[in-house]
Design a protein around this motif. Structure first.
Motif, PDB file in Angstrom:
ATOM      1  N   ILE A   1      61.583  20.937  61.079  1.00  0.00           N
ATOM      2  CA  ILE A   1      62.150  19.798  60.485  1.00  0.00           C
ATOM      3  C   ILE A   1      62.702  19.119  61.912  1.00  0.00           C
ATOM      4  O   ILE A   1      62.671  17.591  61.551  1.00  0.00           O
ATOM      5  CB  ILE A   1      63.454  20.026  59.699  1.00  0.00           C
ATOM      6  CG1 ILE A   1      62.589  20.915  58.220  1.00  0.00           C
ATOM      7  CG2 ILE A   1      63.953  18.997  59.157  1.00  0.00           C
ATOM      8  CD1 ILE A   1      63.793  21.576  57.454  1.00  0.00           C
ATOM      9  N   LEU A   2      63.344  19.734  62.778  1.00  0.00           N
ATOM     10  CA  LEU A   2      63.716  18.534  63.753  1.00  0.00           C
ATOM     11  C   LEU A   2      62.635  18.119  64.673  1.00  0.00           C
ATOM     12  O   LEU A   2      62.637  17.058  64.993  1.00  0.00           O
ATOM     13  CB  LEU A   2      64.731  19.726  64.604  1.00  0.00           C
ATOM     14  CG  LEU A   2      65.984  20.115  64.185  1.00  0.00           C
ATOM     15  CD1 LEU A   2      66.523  21.111  65.345  1.00  0.00           C
ATOM     16  CD2 LEU A   2      66.837  18.964  64.083  1.00  0.00           C
ATOM     17  N   GLY A   3      61.275  18.738  64.638  1.00  0.00           N
ATOM     18  CA  GLY A   3      60.293  18.288  65.373  1.00  0.00           C
ATOM     19  C   GLY A   3      59.657  17.216  64.518  1.00  0.00           C
ATOM     20  O   GLY A   3      59.267  16.211  65.107  1.00  0.00           O
ATOM     21  N   ALA A   4      59.667  17.333  63.326  1.00  0.00           N
ATOM     22  CA  ALA A   4      59.252  16.111  62.685  1.00  0.00           C
ATOM     23  C   ALA A   4      60.083  14.945  62.530  1.00  0.00           C
ATOM     24  O   ALA A   4      59.631  13.932  62.644  1.00  0.00           O
ATOM     25  CB  ALA A   4      59.168  16.727  61.082  1.00  0.00           C
TER      26      ALA A   4
ATOM     27  N   GLU B   1      55.444   4.518  62.696  1.00  0.00           N
ATOM     28  CA  GLU B   1      54.347   4.153  61.944  1.00  0.00           C
ATOM     29  C   GLU B   1      53.780   5.338  61.380  1.00  0.00           C
ATOM     30  O   GLU B   1      53.015   5.128  60.324  1.00  0.00           O
ATOM     31  CB  GLU B   1      53.366   3.435  62.914  1.00  0.00           C
ATOM     32  CG  GLU B   1      52.427   3.981  64.062  1.00  0.00           C
ATOM     33  CD  GLU B   1      53.483   4.254  65.059  1.00  0.00           C
ATOM     34  OE1 GLU B   1      52.670   4.813  66.413  1.00  0.00           O
ATOM     35  OE2 GLU B   1      54.482   3.704  65.493  1.00  0.00           O
ATOM     36  N   LEU B   2      53.685   6.530  61.676  1.00  0.00           N
ATOM     37  CA  LEU B   2      53.276   7.687  61.140  1.00  0.00           C
ATOM     38  C   LEU B   2      54.092   7.955  59.796  1.00  0.00           C
ATOM     39  O   LEU B   2      55.345   7.620  59.816  1.00  0.00           O
ATOM     40  CB  LEU B   2      53.329   8.899  61.935  1.00  0.00           C
ATOM     41  CG  LEU B   2      52.348   8.964  63.339  1.00  0.00           C
ATOM     42  CD1 LEU B   2      52.929  10.280  63.709  1.00  0.00           C
ATOM     43  CD2 LEU B   2      51.095   9.122  62.737  1.00  0.00           C
ATOM     44  N   ASN B   3      53.270   8.561  58.751  1.00  0.00           N
ATOM     45  CA  ASN B   3      53.856   8.846  57.548  1.00  0.00           C
ATOM     46  C   ASN B   3      54.695  10.029  57.681  1.00  0.00           C
ATOM     47  O   ASN B   3      54.653  10.802  58.718  1.00  0.00           O
ATOM     48  CB  ASN B   3      52.737   9.063  56.641  1.00  0.00           C
ATOM     49  CG  ASN B   3      52.998   9.588  55.401  1.00  0.00           C
ATOM     50  OD1 ASN B   3      54.211   9.696  54.876  1.00  0.00           O
ATOM     51  ND2 ASN B   3      52.047   9.524  54.379  1.00  0.00           N
ATOM     52  N   GLY B   4      55.766  10.061  57.031  1.00  0.00           N
ATOM     53  CA  GLY B   4      56.788  11.141  57.199  1.00  0.00           C
ATOM     54  C   GLY B   4      56.163  12.402  57.039  1.00  0.00           C
ATOM     55  O   GLY B   4      56.707  13.722  57.522  1.00  0.00           O
ATOM     56  N   ALA B   5      55.336  12.740  56.046  1.00  0.00           N
ATOM     57  CA  ALA B   5      54.640  13.980  55.781  1.00  0.00           C
ATOM     58  C   ALA B   5      53.568  14.457  56.785  1.00  0.00           C
ATOM     59  O   ALA B   5      53.578  15.708  57.372  1.00  0.00           O
ATOM     60  CB  ALA B   5      53.799  13.875  54.607  1.00  0.00           C
ATOM     61  N   ILE B   6      52.971  13.589  57.582  1.00  0.00           N
ATOM     62  CA  ILE B   6      52.224  13.847  58.630  1.00  0.00           C
ATOM     63  C   ILE B   6      53.158  14.074  59.688  1.00  0.00           C
ATOM     64  O   ILE B   6      52.637  14.978  60.629  1.00  0.00           O
ATOM     65  CB  ILE B   6      51.186  12.619  59.102  1.00  0.00           C
ATOM     66  CG1 ILE B   6      50.480  12.182  57.805  1.00  0.00           C
ATOM     67  CG2 ILE B   6      50.615  12.773  60.403  1.00  0.00           C
ATOM     68  CD1 ILE B   6      49.529  10.823  58.197  1.00  0.00           C
TER      69      ILE B   6
ATOM     70  N   PHE C   1      55.960  15.728  59.642  1.00  0.00           N
ATOM     71  CA  PHE C   1      56.278  16.928  59.276  1.00  0.00           C
ATOM     72  C   PHE C   1      55.259  18.121  59.451  1.00  0.00           C
ATOM     73  O   PHE C   1      55.476  19.114  60.034  1.00  0.00           O
ATOM     74  CB  PHE C   1      56.812  16.963  57.647  1.00  0.00           C
ATOM     75  CG  PHE C   1      57.425  18.564  57.404  1.00  0.00           C
ATOM     76  CD1 PHE C   1      58.486  19.138  57.677  1.00  0.00           C
ATOM     77  CD2 PHE C   1      56.593  19.422  56.557  1.00  0.00           C
ATOM     78  CE1 PHE C   1      59.123  20.131  57.326  1.00  0.00           C
ATOM     79  CE2 PHE C   1      56.892  20.524  56.305  1.00  0.00           C
ATOM     80  CZ  PHE C   1      58.303  21.012  56.841  1.00  0.00           C
ATOM     81  N   PHE C   2      54.105  17.762  58.983  1.00  0.00           N
ATOM     82  CA  PHE C   2      53.043  18.954  59.470  1.00  0.00           C
ATOM     83  C   PHE C   2      52.678  18.948  60.720  1.00  0.00           C
ATOM     84  O   PHE C   2      52.460  19.950  61.333  1.00  0.00           O
ATOM     85  CB  PHE C   2      51.848  18.594  58.589  1.00  0.00           C
ATOM     86  CG  PHE C   2      52.039  18.592  56.982  1.00  0.00           C
ATOM     87  CD1 PHE C   2      52.319  20.065  56.538  1.00  0.00           C
ATOM     88  CD2 PHE C   2      51.995  17.834  56.064  1.00  0.00           C
ATOM     89  CE1 PHE C   2      52.646  20.384  55.283  1.00  0.00           C
ATOM     90  CE2 PHE C   2      52.169  18.082  54.698  1.00  0.00           C
ATOM     91  CZ  PHE C   2      52.678  19.488  54.518  1.00  0.00           C
ATOM     92  N   THR C   3      52.744  17.904  61.396  1.00  0.00           N
ATOM     93  CA  THR C   3      52.456  17.842  62.887  1.00  0.00           C
ATOM     94  C   THR C   3      53.659  18.639  63.622  1.00  0.00           C
ATOM     95  O   THR C   3      53.401  19.673  64.316  1.00  0.00           O
ATOM     96  CB  THR C   3      52.548  16.580  63.542  1.00  0.00           C
ATOM     97  OG1 THR C   3      51.421  15.711  62.778  1.00  0.00           O
ATOM     98  CG2 THR C   3      52.070  16.718  65.214  1.00  0.00           C
TER      99      THR C   3
END
Length: 152
Positions: free
Chosen positions: A13-16, A25-30, A32-34
């Motif tokens: 979560i902290l990394g996301a 500009e990245l989506n929040g879900a992307i 998070f998964f990254t």
């Protein structure tokens, strides 16, 4: 076992959040998964390295031999002796003998280690200069044989 899962989740979560703040500009879900992928890679690498160190600290379970080591420096620590003998094989224990009254070391001790390593250590470390002292390394006599000898 669940504690590492929550640690990984928190780090993900902290990394996301960090990825989202660095690249909004990245989506929040992307993001998070990254973060989850990066965290899992880091966690798996760190758990492998910690398991490798814990394997080396497990006691040796094969045939062992106990060595007597004499003429040790009085200020030597168990860790230093273990490191010295550990160059020749797995060391299970190091006992440096102390005087009961004063608590000071007496200059000798016992090392329990693998039989093959003990034989190598006896050959290499007997008469070896260690911290300005010449070591005497022999196979330790068992207390049972000493008692049997004295009863004759």
């Amino acid at each position: 076992m669940q504690k590492p899962f929550f640690i990984v989740l928190l780090i993900a979560i902290l990394g996301a959040l960090a990825i989202y703040l660095l690249a909004p500009e990245l989506n929040g879900a992307i993001a998070f998964f990254t973060g989850v992928i990066i965290t899992s890679v880091v966690y798996s690498i760190s758990s492998k390295s910690s398991s490798m160190t814990s394997d080396s600290e497990k006691p040796y379970t094969g045939p062992t031999m106990t060595l007597y080591v004499g003429n040790l420096p009085y200020r030597v620590h168990e860790g230093e002796v273990k490191a010295l003998f550990g160059e020749y094989g797995p060391v299970n224990s190091v006992r440096l003998v102390r005087d009961r009254k004063t608590g000071r070391r007496k200059g000798f001790g016992f090392i329990e280690m693998s039989e093959a390593g003990a034989k190598k250590a006896m050959n290499k470390l007997n008469e070896f200069d260690f911290q300005e002292r010449t070591l005497k390394v022999r196979e330790a006599k068992s207390q049972d044989s000493d008692k049997a000898d004295s009863s004759d």
